[in-house]
Structure formats: structure tokens, C-alpha cells
Design an enzyme around this catalytic site. Structure first.
Site, short mmCIF file in Angstrom:
data_model
loop_
_atom_site.label_atom_id
_atom_site.label_comp_id
_atom_site.label_asym_id
_atom_site.label_seq_id
_atom_site.Cartn_x
_atom_site.Cartn_y
_atom_site.Cartn_z
N TRP A 38 17.91 -6.61 -12.49
CA TRP A 38 17.22 -7.82 -12.48
C TRP A 38 15.84 -7.12 -12.01
CZ3 TRP A 38 22.15 -9.46 -13.04
CH2 TRP A 38 22.21 -10.94 -13.39
N SER A 39 14.89 -7.83 -12.61
CA SER A 39 13.55 -7.54 -12.53
C SER A 39 12.84 -7.36 -10.91
CB SER A 39 12.49 -8.44 -13.10
OG SER A 39 11.13 -8.07 -13.11
N TRP A 40 12.82 -8.61 -10.30
CA TRP A 40 12.08 -8.50 -8.90
C TRP A 40 13.30 -7.99 -8.09
CZ3 TRP A 40 11.18 -13.36 -5.34
CH2 TRP A 40 12.01 -14.18 -5.39
N ASP A 41 14.96 -7.86 -8.28
CA ASP A 41 15.64 -7.30 -7.48
C ASP A 41 15.08 -5.95 -7.58
OD1 ASP A 41 16.83 -9.71 -8.52
OD2 ASP A 41 18.55 -8.99 -7.42
N TYR A 88 29.18 -11.68 -16.96
CA TYR A 88 28.00 -12.71 -16.67
C TYR A 88 27.71 -13.47 -17.76
CZ TYR A 88 23.50 -13.97 -14.94
OH TYR A 88 22.43 -14.77 -14.57
N GLY A 182 13.00 -17.20 -9.47
CA GLY A 182 13.75 -16.19 -8.45
C GLY A 182 14.54 -17.28 -7.66
N ASP A 184 15.78 -20.04 -8.19
CA ASP A 184 16.39 -20.94 -9.51
C ASP A 184 17.03 -22.22 -8.99
OD1 ASP A 184 16.46 -18.28 -9.92
OD2 ASP A 184 18.45 -18.03 -10.68
N TRP A 378 19.81 -21.08 -2.69
CA TRP A 378 18.52 -21.61 -2.80
C TRP A 378 18.28 -23.13 -2.30
CZ3 TRP A 378 15.07 -17.79 -2.06
CH2 TRP A 378 15.30 -16.66 -2.80
N GLU A 421 24.16 -11.92 0.24
CA GLU A 421 23.18 -12.39 -0.89
C GLU A 421 22.22 -13.48 0.09
OE1 GLU A 421 24.41 -14.39 -4.22
OE2 GLU A 421 22.56 -14.33 -5.38
N GLN A 436 24.74 -7.15 -1.59
CA GLN A 436 23.86 -7.28 -2.64
C GLN A 436 22.63 -6.37 -2.14
OE1 GLN A 436 23.58 -10.20 -4.44
NE2 GLN A 436 21.47 -10.21 -5.12
C1 2M8 Z 1 19.81 -15.14 -9.04
O1 2M8 Z 1 19.66 -15.52 -10.30
C2 2M8 Z 1 20.48 -15.37 -11.47
C3 2M8 Z 1 19.84 -15.76 -12.81
O2 2M8 Z 1 18.59 -15.05 -12.92
C4 2M8 Z 1 21.77 -15.99 -11.31
O3 2M8 Z 1 22.03 -16.94 -10.69
O4 2M8 Z 1 22.48 -15.84 -11.98
C5 2M8 Z 1 18.39 -15.61 -8.22
O5 2M8 Z 1 18.88 -15.49 -6.70
C6 2M8 Z 1 17.55 -14.21 -8.62
O6 2M8 Z 1 16.49 -14.68 -7.91
C7 2M8 Z 1 17.99 -13.07 -8.65
O7 2M8 Z 1 16.90 -12.11 -9.08
C8 2M8 Z 1 19.46 -12.90 -9.35
C9 2M8 Z 1 20.01 -11.43 -8.89
O8 2M8 Z 1 19.96 -11.11 -7.61
O9 2M8 Z 1 20.33 -14.05 -8.92
#
Ligand code: 2M8
Length: 463
Positions: A38-41, A88, A182, A184, A378, A421, A436
């Protein structure tokens, strides 16, 4: 156990989580729930990895940026093609019709999603540079080469956000899907999502529900239908932003994403200095920073005393009491009154000052918000990764004592609960995924950056 020994043990455990989730040149976001990159991760992961090995931290970002689109977009997921297809949803095959069909997508074998996520990357790159400066000449030379290589890619990424994602020149980034934020499942998106009319959809699996101990921790089916429908619409126009802007039902100015971009642009300016970029690029970046702060100022809500996202389709703000509202604090507002109010809101019973909390850490959604749900992701739980962002921002706005309290409390939360997480705010129960990656990563950074700590000191302790 003595406090110092306990911290050392925590550092080793965090490093071990990252080692186990390491897939070679990149790290999966979580062992089972999130088997891709994942990008910001990845940006947060690079911040943590920098404390262990700056070369490996750089590699994390290089592998992500190898999948950058021609437009400059950095995709929100780079798919691990070895992950079982059922692990996934929506997986690579779901995007396949969009990504390779789009003239802007990277060519196969890289398979990516067509969305993006908040731009923490430049912050991570500058972080790697800062750590490398304490590690001797060879490491520094290698880091400089990395900065030279990645700078134009970062510049293209930020230019994409400032132009394609902000044709209004508002200083605020438009997102096309809650996944881009992010955060979501946050109530920030409720009203905008409710306005989306879902069309015909084939049945879809929910492997995410298998990855947690009970479904109450993940989004409801009603929300998922909307998520999948928005993906479907984006795919139908082959991820072309012009067409999305013209027809998509979910177009929202995201204040937290935009605040992160302000800070990322500051980091980009520092990187531009190191690599000797042209003055015209420095001036462009300075313009983005100014524009971003101005845009955030315009989204201030005096009643909720928070900054609010804005629904472009409905032409109205999206009221919700969530951590996204602290965007001006994250961006580093230049308005002292704004800051004073936000710090008071943060300490109030609406957020970290609620006396019922297990630890005085801000829930992702305020317990005072009608949509608050302490278990659902979230919508109430406490997120260590967000608290890292807050801690880092508090230091930058000159609030070192507050920042230190947040750091110590977060470390206590993670020592007692694990690398979750997210956490239930009142009981402290670990929720979502265990181990996580970004939680382990921010733990490493927190441990290396105590009031007397210096970046880089962990390496010798963990080795
Ligand atoms: C969560 O998002 C993904 C979709 O992108 C999901 O729920 O399947 C969010 O917390 C997101 O911010 C985070 O980057 C991702 C992976 O940790 O999980």
C-alpha cells in the site's frame, strides 16, 4: 522489567514484525489482511525501516515509485502477484481491465490499483536522508544518490496532485473514493457516499471479514457496495481523471490529504535543496505550500471548531467530528488562534480528554459524534499511525511537551496491546490486523526519537 529493557525488547519485536512482513524489496501492509504493497503504508514503513537500514528503507520507496503512472500518480496498491487471488478483494484482476487499458498506467507485469493515497513519501525520503547523515560517508553518498533519483518522481507526484487533482486551484486535493483518503470508513464520507446511487453489481466476496476477529471491526456491506460501485465507475472510464471529473458521483476535497501534502511539499523543498533542483521548481513548490495552507483556512468550521472536507458534487461541507478535522495542525497553520483552538479541542472530552478512555489518545472519530463506533475501523478506534502523524506535527508547531506525552502514551499502548492496526479506545483491545507493518514502523521511529534520543541510535541496540 525495567523501562529501558522493555523499550529495547519492544524495538526488537517491531523490527521482527517488519522482517516477517518483508517481501524482498517491499513490505506487505499486514501478514494476512493486507497481502499487497500500500502506498502510504510504504512511506510510514520506510520511516521505521530507516532506523534499521537506510538502504532497505530507500528500496521500499523505489519499488513503489517503479509503479508510478505516466501522469505522476502513485498507485494506492501495488499488487503482490503471488498472493492467492482469494486473499484480498478487489484484487489485481479486478483492476486489470482499467490499469493496462489506460495509456497512463505502468506496463505489465506491474499491476496496480487506479487510486492513490496521502503523499507521505517525501516526508519519508527526507527522513531517510536525516538518518543517513549520522551514519558515515558511504551511507550518506548512497542516500544522496537515492534522493537524486527519486526527486523528479516526487515532483511529478506532487504536480499531479496540485493540478490534475485540483483543477479549481483551491489548494485542496480532490479524492474520487474514500479509499484514497486512507481513513476509508470514516464518517467524514457519510453524506457524500449516501448521495451515490449504486447500480447493478455482481456479488462480491468479503475476505476482509475473515482477517479480523469479528465483522463489527470492518465496514458494513452497505458501505462496501458503494466502494465497489465507485471502483466500477472509475474502471469504466479507464481511470481518466478528466472523465472522472465530468461524471463521477463522488468528488470530495479532502482536508487531511491536503494537509499532508503541505508538509510533504516542505519536505520536497528540502530535498530540492539537497539535489540542487532548478530555482523555478523551488518557486513552484513554495507556491503549492502557500496555496495549500490558504485552502485549508477556507474550510474552517467555527461551530465544530474543526476543518471540514468539502463535497464538490453537492457544493457543501461534510460535517463530522473526526481526527481529519485537525488538518490545519498537521499542515502547520500560520494562524495562532486556529492552533490554540485546535489544541484545546484535542485535549477536550471530545477527543483525547474523554475521561473514559483507556489511554489519553484521540479516537479516530469523536465519541461525541453521532456516527461514533468504538470498534469499527476509522469510526472510533485509536490508530497509532495517525498518532505518529500528530506527534510529528506537534513537534513541528513547537509543542514538544504535548508531543512527548503522546509519544510515551502511544508506546505504552503498543507495549501492552501489541502492533495492532487499531485499538478500542475505552478498553484498549487490539482490533483489526495484528502485526500491522506501519504500527511496527512508527514504534521504531518513536523509540529512536525520545526527547534525548537521536535518529539512528537504535541500529546498534537492535543489531
Ligand atoms: C485500509 O484500507 C484498505 C483499502 O485501501 C482496506 O480496508 O482494504 C486503510 O486503513 C488504509 O489507510 C491502509 O492504507 C490500508 C492498508 O493498511 O488498509
Amino acid at each position: 522489567m525495567e523501562w529501558r529493557a522493555a523499550l529495547k525488547q519492544l524495538a526488537s519485536q517491531a523490527a521482527e514484525v517488519l522482517r516477517r512482513n518483508d517481501m524482498g524489496g517491499w513490505t506487505k501492509a499486514a501478514p494476512d489482511l493486507y497481502p499487497h504493497q500500500w502506498s502510504w503504508d510504504s512511506a510510514f514503513i520506510a520511516i521505521g525501516l530507516a532506523q534499521l537500514d537506510t538502504r532497505r528503507a530507500s528500496r521500499e520507496l523505489v519499488s513503489l515509485f517503479d509503479c508510478q503512472w505516466a501522469t505522476g500518480k502513485v498507485p494506492h496498491i501495488v499488487f503482490n502477484q503471488e498472493a492467492p487471488p482469494e486473499s484480498y478483494f478487489p484484487g489485481p484482476e479486478h483492476w486489470a481491465a482499467a490499469a493496462p487499458g489506460s495509456p497512463d498506467a505502468p506496463s505489465t507485469p506491474a499491476l496496480t490499483s487506479g487510486l492513490c493515497q496521502p503523499p507521505v513519501h517525501a516526508v519519508a525520503v527526507r527522513h531517510i536522508w536525516a538518518v543517513a547523515r549520522n551514519r558515515g560517508e558511504d551511507v550518506l553518498a548512497e542516500a544522496r544518490a537515492f534522493l537524486c533519483d527519486i526527486y523528479p518522481k516526487l515532483f511529478a507526484w506532487h504536480r499531479y496532485l496540485a493540478t490534475v487533482r485540483d483543477p479549481e486551484e483551491s489548494g485542496l486535493v480532490t479524492i474520487f473514493h474514500p479509499w484514497e483518503s486512507g481513513t476509508d470508513n470514516s464518517p467524514r464520507w457519510n453524506a457524500a457516499l449516501e448521495r451515490v446511487e449504486v447500480g447493478e453489481l455482481p456479488p462480491h466476496p468479503r475476505p476482509d471479514l475473515e482477517g479480523v476477529t469479528d465483522p463489527s471491526q470492518r465496514p458494513t456491506e452497505e458501505k462496501y457496495e458503494r466502494y465497489i460501485w465507485l471502483v466500477e465507475l472509475i474502471k469504466r472510464v479507464r481511470c481518466e481523471e478528466g472523465e472522472i471529473y465530468a461524471s463521477h458521483p463522488f468528488l470530495v476535497k479532502d482536508v487531511l490529504f491536503s494537509a499532508i501534502l503541505v508538509r510533504a511539499n516542505e519536505a520536497l523543498l528540502d530535498i530540492a535543496e539537497v539535489v540542487g533542483a532548478a530555482e523555478v521548481e523551488h518557486a513552484t513548490i513554495r507556491g503549492w505550500i502557500e496555496q495549500g495552507r490558504k485552502g485549508l483556512e477556507e474550510r474552517w468550521d467555527p461551530e465544530l471548531k474543526l476543518c471540514l472536507d468539502y463535497d464538490l458534487r453537492a457544493a457543501e461541507p461534510l460535517p463530522a467530528r473526526t481526527v481529519g478535522g485537525f488538518a490545519p495542525l498537521i499542515a502547520g497553520t500560520e494562524n495562532p488562534d486556529r492552533l490554540e483552538i485546535l489544541l484545546a479541542v484535542l485535549d477536550s472530552s471530545d477527543f483525547a480528554g474523554d475521561p473514559m478512555l483507556r489511554w489519553p489518545l484521540p479516537p479516530s472519530t469523536s465519541p461525541g459524534d453521532p456516527e461514533f463506533d468504538p470498534r469499527r475501523y476509522w469510526r472510533g478506534p485509536v490508530w497509532p499511525v495517525f498518532n505518529w502523524l500528530l506527534w510529528w506535527s506537534l513537534i513541528r508547531i513547537g509543542e514538544p511537551e504535548r508531543a512527548e506525552r503522546l509519544r510515551l502514551t502511544s508506546l505504552e499502548q503498543i507495549s501492552s496491546g501489541g502492533f495492532g492496526e487499531y485499538f478500542e479506545p475505552f478498553t484498549g483491545e487490539l482490533l483489526g490486523s495484528k502485526n500491522q507493518s506501519w504500527t511496527a514502523a512508527v514504534t521504531l521511529d518513536w523509540l529512536a526519537n525520545g526527547p534525548r534520543g537521536r535518529a539512528g541510535q537504535l541500529e546498534s541496540e537492535i543489531a
